[in-house]
Design an enzyme around this catalytic site. Structure first.
Site, short mmCIF file in Angstrom:
data_model
loop_
_atom_site.label_atom_id
_atom_site.label_comp_id
_atom_site.label_asym_id
_atom_site.label_seq_id
_atom_site.Cartn_x
_atom_site.Cartn_y
_atom_site.Cartn_z
CB SER A 88 -9.19 0.80 -0.50
OG SER A 88 -8.58 0.92 -1.75
CG HIS A 95 -5.25 3.85 0.58
ND1 HIS A 95 -4.88 2.53 0.41
CD2 HIS A 95 -6.47 3.96 0.00
CE1 HIS A 95 -5.85 1.89 -0.26
NE2 HIS A 95 -6.81 2.74 -0.51
CG ASP A 145 -2.27 0.63 0.96
OD1 ASP A 145 -2.28 1.86 0.77
OD2 ASP A 145 -3.31 -0.05 0.97
#
Length: 716
Positions: free
Chosen positions: A509, A183, A119
């Site tokens: 996600s 994220h 990620d």
């Protein structure tokens, strides 16, 4: 289980007039290609020397100038060549909502489970990654921590690396495993974050933040930057994660278009992970609700759709004419006064070359600051809020045609309203010379219609193989609270000065790490289970979802919503290993030569070994047809007993519409030992009246209900 020595092998080349470049590619016209060369053959020790020798046969003495990078664990024969393109990131109540409480039964082995998170990095100081009470990393761990002055690992985050194969770092990027975007921190804590009490986004969604497997370890592989996630970096990270000894890989990243299995870096990496006993959990994509928008769909990975939970955020706008309109947003700002309200179309930045056509959409720099500053601006479409913020607005109201099933944060007071309400607001502004409004703080409400698949969640069918159902499963992916770097803007927009430790965002996600955590939970009870067995356990115990709420049915939610508590005791599993997938690929038309290069082993495709998609030992059944009046399908499956040593399962088919006959032969499976395998055939024949028709097969022994969806797709 023992790890195999050969992983994936590939080389990154900078070529003229081809889309993978050297460091100065922008100057000399070179672009980059990935040359995927399958598994590393036995006896090859130097990938660099091998790759250079190959290039010398083509380019002669200049060969080294075309070699951008050579990856050491990755055949002297080419499987595929594809551009080194960029992929994109796809975005505590959620675990409770799927019936997985904090007090659920756990094993001591959970702390030996290692989740590899590919990620945007991680914020190691977050309370979610505190290593208090942890012992040293498991002995199987072979990875490392790229030590920097601004980053250290601990006994929770046991490994961290970053990958940046092409171009320069931008100002926003940190050349370390540290996450400046948010994220990666969010997904890692969702999968395996520790328990943190009283977590919230500025008071919203307050509660205990936790991951699915709070005691598991995390290995970080930073592949995503401010400009995206390069294929070459994804492949390199997969290769390292496999070698390092992770148990599960979580990857909430996807491309803009669908690709052949072996022209896609994620599918390639997931295949080699599967070969080495590692399940890869993938986000389905955020391009829904149209059909065939799914981005990650390889049969050997777990493709995850996003569902809602019973938490929703609404934001009201009070107009000067006393009308109140309710929209969606996560608005933490408080406005105690009424402010002038202006239509973006009435404030174009003409000096900057913009017209009302652009300014009514509030695009960045399209608004005239002299006309907008200190006012609330109305926009005829949803934006990030950046344009209004740059122009000095104190708030923004946006009209939008999309479903209001998810809320997001904006860098200033905002609400996203329906198109009808937007028309009313536009008419109000036009009817008076002193229009005004105030945007109220958001209210957290109960969504009684949940769960359903979010409109943004990408749908199937599988664009590469119609007869393999995708997505596989669904998991919470809307309004998820999880850890966040304090330096990353809450809204993701530069200029948003709020600093928080936990944030609420939505996307497949966010669904992916929920499935990752569930898979790791199963792995902690069954350390020797294969990726195929874990995937089957998750799918056959999933909670069925409603086709009435989701017209795309299984192409929206797969087998259903995850149910981690049930998944540790599925009763039966439909296992599949590398041989099964190779036979499937033979049936898909891949040559034995290509498959031999992919696997690094001798492969023979014959009538006896080539399997149809329908006969891959998959936990679901899909038939595609061009004729509603002639639906014919036959599937062979093998069930492995993992429940009671002596058990008898009876088959029940439910939901089949009139005109469609579904038969199971035999309809009884009697097992006398654990690990015993028994096969059956499912036959489908008849006609349908709709383009998507669903039924289900359930094997029941009185304790376990092993459910698989049966889906018929009629192509127009």
């Amino acid at each position: 289980m023992a790890r195999k020595n050969s992983f994936l092998w590939f080389v990154l080349l900078g070529l003229i007039c081809s889309p993978v470049g050297t460091a100065d590619a922008e100057d000399d016209g070179r672009k980059e290609y990935i040359v995927y060369m399958g598994a590393k053959p036995p006896g090859v020790f130097s990938a660099y020397d091998t790759h250079t020798n190959i290039l010398q046969e083509i380019f002669g003495s200049k060969a080294s100038t075309f070699l951008v990078h050579s990856y050491e664990r990755r055949m002297d024969e080419v499987v595929t060549i594809f551009p080194n393109e960029k992929k994109h990131l796809l975005t505590t109540r959620s675990w409770d909502y799927v019936g997985f409480p904090q007090q659920v039964k756990r094993t001591s082995v959970e702390s030996d489970i290692i989740i590899g998170v590919l990620d945007s990095g991680i914020w190691p100081e977050s309370d979610s990654f505190d290593d208090k009470g942890y012992g040293p990393p498991p002995s199987k761990w072979m990875g490392s921590c790229q030590g920097f002055s601004n980053f250290t690992c601990n006994n929770k985050i046991i490994g961290a690396k970053y990958y940046h194969s092409f171009g320069q770092f931008s100002q926003e990027d940190m050349p370390s495993p540290r996450d400046s975007e948010g994220h990666g921190t969010h997904t890692a804590s969702t999968a395996a974050g520790g328990l943190v009490n009283m977590a919230s986004l500025m008071g919203y969604a307050s509660g205990t933040a936790r991951g699915g497997v709070p005691s598991a370890r995390i290995a970080v592989y930073k592949i995503c930057w401010s400009d995206g996630c390069n294929d070459a970096d994804i492949l390199a990270a997969f290769d390292d994660a496999i070698a390092d000894g992770v148990d599960i890989i979580s990857l909430s990243v996807g491309g803009k278009t669908s690709k052949d299995y072996f022209a896609d870096s994620i599918a390639i990496g997931a295949f080699h992970a599967m070969k080495n006993g590692i399940l890869t959990s993938n986000a389905a994509g955020n391009d829904g609700p149209s059909l065939a928008t799914i981005r990650n769909f390889s049969p050997w990975s777990l493709s995850v759709a996003a569902t809602t939970i019973d938490r929703k955020f609404v934001t009201k706008a009070q107009l000067g004419g006393s009308n109140v309109y309710e929209g969606v947003a996560i608005n933490t700002f408080e406005q105690n006064d009424m402010y002038p309200l202006i239509d973006g179309g009435d404030a174009p930045n003409t000096a900057g070359g913009f017209t009302s056509r652009e300014s009514r959409s509030c695009l960045p720099k399209s608004l005239n600051p002299e006309l907008v500053k200190g006012k609330i601006v109305f926009c005829n479409r949803e934006t990030s809020g950046e344009g209004a913020l740059l122009a000095g607005a104190v708030g923004t109201l946006m009209a939008d045609t999309r479903p209001q099933d998810s809320s997001r944060s904006y860098p200033l007071p905002a609400s996203r309203l329906s198109s009808q309400d937007g028309n009313n607001i536009h008419n109000y502004i036009s009817s008076t010379s002193n229009a005004s409004a105030s945007i109220l703080k958001s209210t957290e409400v109960n969504d009684t219609t949940a769960p359903y698949v979010a409109s943004f969640s990408s749908r199937g069918p599988n664009p590469a193989t119609l007869d393999i159902l995708k997505p596989d499963i669904a998991a919470p992916g809307v309004h998820i609270l999880a850890a966040w770097p304090p330096i990353s803007p809450v809204s993701g927009v530069k200029g948003d000065s709020r600093s928080v430790l936990y944030n609420i965002i939505s996307g497949t996600s966010m669904a992916c790490p929920h499935a990752t955590g569930a898979a790791a939970y199963v792995k902690s009870f069954h350390p020797t289970w294969s990726p195929g067995a874990i995937k089957s356990a998750l799918m056959t115990t999933a909670t069925p979802m409603s086709a009435e709420k989701n017209p795309e049915a299984e192409f929206a939610y797969g087998a259903g919503n995850i149910n981690p508590t049930k998944s540790v005791d599925p009763g039966l599993v439909y296992d599949a290993d590398e041989t099964d997938y190779i036979n499937f690929l033979c049936g898909e038309g891949y040559s034995f030569g290509a498959l031999q290069r992919i696997t690094g082993e001798i492969v023979v495709c014959s009538a006896a070994t080539s399997g149809t998609a329908g006969n891959l030992n998959y936990p679901s059944f899909t038939i595609s047809s061009s004729d509603m009046k002639s639906i014919i399908g036959m599937f062979t499956r093998t069930a492995t007993n993992v429940g009671s040593s002596e058990s008898t399962y009876k088959a029940t088919v439910s939901g089949a519409p009139e005109g469609l006959a579904i038969q199971v032969v035999p309809d009884t499976l009697s097992f006398t030992s654990l690990g015993q395998k028994l096969s059956f055939v499912l036959q489908v024949e008849g006609s349908v009246e709709e383009s998507i028709v669903s039924a289900s097969l359930v094997w029941n022994d009185g304790v376990h209900q092993v459910r698989s969806p049966i889906v018929v797709l009629v192509l127009a």
